[in-house]
Design an enzyme around this catalytic site. Sequence first.
Site, mmCIF file in Angstrom:
data_model
loop_
_atom_site.group_PDB
_atom_site.id
_atom_site.type_symbol
_atom_site.label_atom_id
_atom_site.label_comp_id
_atom_site.label_asym_id
_atom_site.label_seq_id
_atom_site.Cartn_x
_atom_site.Cartn_y
_atom_site.Cartn_z
ATOM 1 N N ARG A 161 30.205 21.529 44.697
ATOM 2 C CA ARG A 161 31.465 21.549 43.939
ATOM 3 C C ARG A 161 31.763 22.972 43.526
ATOM 4 O O ARG A 161 30.984 23.568 42.767
ATOM 5 C CB ARG A 161 31.324 20.647 42.716
ATOM 6 N N LYS B 231 54.166 17.947 45.884
ATOM 7 C CA LYS B 231 53.831 16.515 45.701
ATOM 8 C C LYS B 231 52.316 16.371 45.805
ATOM 9 O O LYS B 231 51.777 15.941 46.827
ATOM 10 C CB LYS B 231 54.578 15.652 46.729
#
Length: 295
Positions: free
Chosen positions: A104, A151
């Site tokens: 991560r 979006k």
Amino acid sequence: MAGPLPVAFLNGAFSPLETARISPLDRGFLYGDAVYEVIPVYAGRPFLLAEHLARLERSLHELSIPQPHPAAQWLAILQQLITANGGGTMYVYLQVSRGSEWGRNHAIPAGLAPTVFAFAAELPAEDSPAGTPGVRAITAPDCRWNRCDIKSTNLLGNVLAKTAAAAVGATETIFLADGELREGSSSAILVVHGDTVRAPVESRAILPSTSRRLALKLATEAGLRVHVGPVPVAALVAADEVWMCNATRALLPVVAIDDRPVGDGRPGRHWHAVRAGLDAYRRAVADLPPLQPLA
Ligand SMILES: Cc1ncc(COP(=O)(O)O)c(C=O)c1O
């Protein structure tokens, strides 16, 4: 609640939605590092497909996520997905995340392969124009980031706002900022005064809405004036009509905002005219010959 249909697409293969799986290290899951589109399908035909694919391309570009498929491939994927789910009327959701990595890292590692996911679902039922009572909305300060033109699946502000609306039996929360109208939590908002439809300027603060563009075109064809510019909150409050639009709900009349009636509290005559234009447009599209599957 409109239910999902059984077949999904994930990274090049079709499979039952129930068994589709991605890595928990996908950046879409860890960071909301993903973009998406929602495309209505009438008579087996994706509606305003070119507009949706152009917006997807733009969202990907703005976030430097590689485009996984050229337009012809997207069309082929959507056609197969629609057919596998029985054709007809539905909507298709498609999402491209930046992909998964081993671990991560906030800073984006190079060379990730995007995760591509699509599924289909029933469209929400529509009231007949004559019978619709319209929907109610509430307002709230816009708490979202300043790239709402992308979006992206980073939708927590939208999700909390929609939940606040649902908690009081309303359909939509309308975001306000700097004394102006922005948009709904999952819709574009248009405001009618007399024979003029007012729409906020497209900017980084709102999503460029496919159904808003169509509604404004149909409003012009119905003889209304269209004014794109700042819409002060006072104009929203004093509106004769307010409309909300998005891909899955088409065009709905908002009849009350924060418990105050909009106009006379009933769907307005201009909404009826533009909705009639929209229905005619959708019928014309549905009557076209079926799209041919691409080789
Ligand atoms: C925040 C927001 N604004 C506007 C819209 C309307 O966009 P479109 O008409 O392309 O569905 C949506 C659609 O979901 C949305 O989520």
